[in-house]
Design an enzyme around this catalytic site. Structure first.
Site, PDB file in Angstrom:
ATOM      1  N   HIS A  33     145.055   7.156  79.018  1.00  0.00           N
ATOM      2  CA  HIS A  33     146.056   8.453  78.053  1.00  0.00           C
ATOM      3  C   HIS A  33     147.547   8.256  78.023  1.00  0.00           C
ATOM      4  O   HIS A  33     147.954   7.017  79.179  1.00  0.00           O
ATOM      5  CB  HIS A  33     145.182   9.482  78.263  1.00  0.00           C
ATOM      6  CG  HIS A  33     146.424  10.705  77.588  1.00  0.00           C
ATOM      7  ND1 HIS A  33     147.702  10.937  77.442  1.00  0.00           N
ATOM      8  CD2 HIS A  33     145.899  11.825  76.791  1.00  0.00           C
ATOM      9  CE1 HIS A  33     148.056  12.086  76.832  1.00  0.00           C
ATOM     10  NE2 HIS A  33     146.641  12.315  76.289  1.00  0.00           N
TER      11      HIS A  33
ATOM     12  N   ASP B   5     144.986  10.527  86.901  1.00  0.00           N
ATOM     13  CA  ASP B   5     145.297  11.125  86.139  1.00  0.00           C
ATOM     14  C   ASP B   5     143.990  11.947  86.458  1.00  0.00           C
ATOM     15  O   ASP B   5     142.919  11.697  85.923  1.00  0.00           O
ATOM     16  CB  ASP B   5     145.027  10.808  84.955  1.00  0.00           C
ATOM     17  CG  ASP B   5     144.919  11.623  83.857  1.00  0.00           C
ATOM     18  OD1 ASP B   5     145.009  12.452  83.771  1.00  0.00           O
ATOM     19  OD2 ASP B   5     145.176  10.315  82.340  1.00  0.00           O
TER      20      ASP B   5
ATOM     21  N   GLN C  84     140.771  14.830  83.272  1.00  0.00           N
ATOM     22  CA  GLN C  84     139.308  15.468  82.305  1.00  0.00           C
ATOM     23  C   GLN C  84     138.376  15.068  82.994  1.00  0.00           C
ATOM     24  O   GLN C  84     136.952  15.920  83.155  1.00  0.00           O
ATOM     25  CB  GLN C  84     139.567  14.253  81.556  1.00  0.00           C
ATOM     26  CG  GLN C  84     140.623  14.105  79.981  1.00  0.00           C
ATOM     27  CD  GLN C  84     139.949  14.662  79.378  1.00  0.00           C
ATOM     28  OE1 GLN C  84     139.362  15.542  79.178  1.00  0.00           O
ATOM     29  NE2 GLN C  84     140.922  14.911  78.232  1.00  0.00           N
TER      30      GLN C  84
ATOM     31  N   LYS D 250     142.416  22.785  80.211  1.00  0.00           N
ATOM     32  CA  LYS D 250     142.028  21.934  79.739  1.00  0.00           C
ATOM     33  C   LYS D 250     140.565  22.517  80.874  1.00  0.00           C
ATOM     34  O   LYS D 250     138.935  21.923  80.958  1.00  0.00           O
ATOM     35  CB  LYS D 250     141.633  20.508  80.190  1.00  0.00           C
ATOM     36  CG  LYS D 250     142.362  19.343  78.974  1.00  0.00           C
ATOM     37  CD  LYS D 250     142.612  18.045  79.140  1.00  0.00           C
ATOM     38  CE  LYS D 250     143.900  17.925  78.700  1.00  0.00           C
ATOM     39  NZ  LYS D 250     143.544  17.126  77.682  1.00  0.00           N
TER      40      LYS D 250
ATOM     41  N   CYS E  91     145.378  10.163  72.026  1.00  0.00           N
ATOM     42  CA  CYS E  91     146.773  10.108  72.711  1.00  0.00           C
ATOM     43  C   CYS E  91     146.470   7.995  73.747  1.00  0.00           C
ATOM     44  O   CYS E  91     146.552   8.449  74.594  1.00  0.00           O
ATOM     45  CB  CYS E  91     147.169  10.750  73.679  1.00  0.00           C
ATOM     46  SG  CYS E  91     147.098  11.900  72.579  1.00  0.00           S
TER      47      CYS E  91
END
Lengths: 147, 417
Positions: free
Chosen positions: B134, B211, B214, B237, B375
């Site tokens: 991302h 990261d 997600q 999220k 993104c």
């Protein structure tokens, strides 16, 4: 508001079969337009005879609205003078963004088919990208972004 | 009061109908049709329990934290620090000192870039990312490279949308100062087998940032078991509020890092001659924090745990399998990202119909998906696409919603294809 107000037959037709979808290798003016939000990317080519647009074309990729709008643009400004083309740009800008007034689309011809776009605010930039790009080409800027 | 408690225990599957009643927004209509919200990878929805926890805080206990001796300040501090304790347990960090509240994943990564990287990286040093990232895991490193003279290295991806491990390993060198990798790809849903990547990096003594924006909503994440050095994720999220997120950092690394922003709460003593910084985690939390956001995040964790992360994962995987089967029947549909292990995200294109048009047409059918570059422009460029359509499922989605997605795609093809 109905989807058919957005995707009118004229727009669907110009998306499937874009007119003047080609490069003009010896163009007098050209500019790239980019809408980073959706990835629409197009190049507008202009051939000038004095201040008259003797030929205009585009290529690139984009959604149905941006492709159809660019295709309709090429048909409507070919043969026009630069001030006449700029006048159309200003009328298109009103058509796409003014939701209050009754806008007279009679002078716009097929371009009037894009009037449904103003009911879809997220899509206005798709329809206006080619016009901003033409404007940049006529003013000899290389690039325009609608973001 | 979510309806799931009744289903907890030995029950193997989630009671989706009851779960949906926990989410007020799922009852609304869009253009006269029931909402099918399939844009969860962009942001999930909130259960009543999260909204109530935040309202209850504002209506009963709001005051600034870590400051007053009065009752409300103490209650606010207890709730705020209670949320930190929930986060620690949720990702199995060793200590609450390792849990830094930030605005979101993006801020967490920027914090590491500026506080870990900027003081020590220099010309000749390298930061290794993948092409799957991302923008939030690309741009902070590019900015750091501009500031320090370090170089950004990019591990390539394969046609299936997986990070090429051998190429990644070949890019690890004595110059590599940090590896920054997605745990799950936002654009394609690929679950990166991070254990392997972390082991390779650690074998060379290179710290690893994941990261996890997600990943955390979809699977049990255990930072000790992962053995990563930094882990970043966002509240919104995972059914929590916007504006709150978490940076997990290994305590020894965080201790060695200078503060990122200066202000109140991050100090022990201030004079014009010398300021003494506070200890962890407050050293990195200058200014009044998002107290209500942290409390809401804590409530989201309670909610997810009441369902069970394993059952959430199982429900979402079942939706993914069903979606793949049904979408494969749509003529002209091409899947983008076909890794064997994926989160409940399906990225696709349809021949002759631009994703942006799909988004508009689907919205008219009450189906919300994301269209665009997600993104992740380098991913789109790799596949030679300006954009894709992306449907992403949460545990509260149903097969019927996927059927509506598929029906709307047929409509789009008829209109424009």
């Amino acid at each position: 508001m109905d989807l058919k107000d957005l995707y009118r037959d004229v727009i669907v037709d110009h998306n499937r079969h874009p007119r003047n979808f080609r490069e003009i290798p010896d163009a007098d003016r050209r500019a790239d337009g980019f809408n980073p939000l959706c990835g629409d990317k197009l190049t507008v080519f202009v051939k000038l005879d004095g201040d008259r647009i003797s030929d205009v074309s585009f290529n690139g990729s984009g959604c149905a609205i941006s492709v159809a709008s660019a295709s309709l643009l090429t048909e409507s400004v070919k043969g026009k003078t630069i001030p006449e083309a700029e006048g159309l740009f200003s009328q298109m800008h009103q058509l796409l963004t003014r939701d209050d007034a009754d806008i007279d689309v009679s002078g716009l011809g097929k371009l009037g088919a894009l009037s449904g776009v103003r009911e879809f605010p997220a899509r206005v930039k798709c329809a206006s990208l080619c016009w901003h790009t033409l404007d940049a080409a006529l003013h000899q800027q290389d690039q325009v972004s609608t973001e | 009061m979510n309806a799931i408690h009744a289903a907890a225990g030995d029950s193997p599957a989630l009671d989706v109908a009851a779960i949906r009643r926990d989410f007020p927004v799922l009852a609304r209509t869009v253009r006269g049709l029931p909402l099918s919200y399939l844009d969860n990878a962009a942001s999930s929805q909130r259960p009543r329990a999260v909204i109530d926890a935040m309202s209850h805080y504002y209506e009963n206990s709001h005051a600034n934290v870590h400051r007053g001796v009065h009752t409300l300040s103490q209650e606010a501090t207890d709730l705020f620090e209670g949320a930190r304790a929930k986060v620690r347990r949720f990702i199995n960090a060793k200590s609450t000192q390792e849990i830094i509240f930030v605005r979101g994943t993006t801020e967490a990564i920027n914090l590491v870039a500026q506080s870990y990287g900027r003081p020590t990286f220099g010309p000749g040093d390298e930061i290794l990312v993948s092409r799957l990232e991302h923008h939030a895991n690309i741009v902070p490193w590019q900015m750091l490279c501009q500031q320090t003279g370090a170089a950004l290295k990019v591990a390539p991806i394969t046609r299936s949308g997986e990070v090429d491990f051998d190429a990644f390993a070949a890019l690890l060198s004595p110059r590599t100062k940090l590896v920054a990798l997605a745990h799950v790809s936002n654009a394609l849903g690929t679950v990166i087998p991070v254990h392997r990547f972390i082991a390779a990096a650690r074998a060379r003594g290179v710290p690893v940032l994941l990261d996890g924006a997600q990943a955390v909503p979809h699977m049990q994440v255990d930072v000790q078991e992962l053995d990563c050095d930094f882990y970043a994720f966002s509240g919104h999220k995972m059914c929590g509020p916007t504006g709150i997120g978490v940076l997990y950092g290994r305590e020894s690394l965080l201790n060695a890092m200078p503060p990122w922003q200066g202000g109140g709460d991050m100090i022990l003593a201030v004079s014009f001659e010398k300021t003494v910084y506070n200890g962890l985690p407050y050293k990195f939390e200058a200014g009044t924090p998002d107290i209500a956001g942290a409390i809401g995040l804590g409530a989201a964790i309670d909610y997810l745990e009441s369902l069970g992360m394993e059952r959430i994962a199982a429900a979402e995987q079942a939706l993914l399998v069903y979606a793949n089967e049904r979408l494969a029947t749509v003529p002209g549909l091409r899947f983008v990202g076909t890794a064997p292990e994926k989160a409940s995200v399906v990225s696709f294109t349809i021949d002759n119909v631009h994703p942006h048009d799909l988004g508009t047409i689907l919205d008219h059918e009450g189906v919300a998906i994301r269209t665009g570059h997600h993104c992740a422009m380098p991913v789109m460029e790799f596949f030679g696409l300006p954009a894709t359509a992306r449907a992403s499922f949460a545990f509260y989605n149903t097969r019927a919603e996927i059927d509506r997605l598929v029906a709307a795609l047929h409509t789009a093809r008829e209109m424009l294809g």
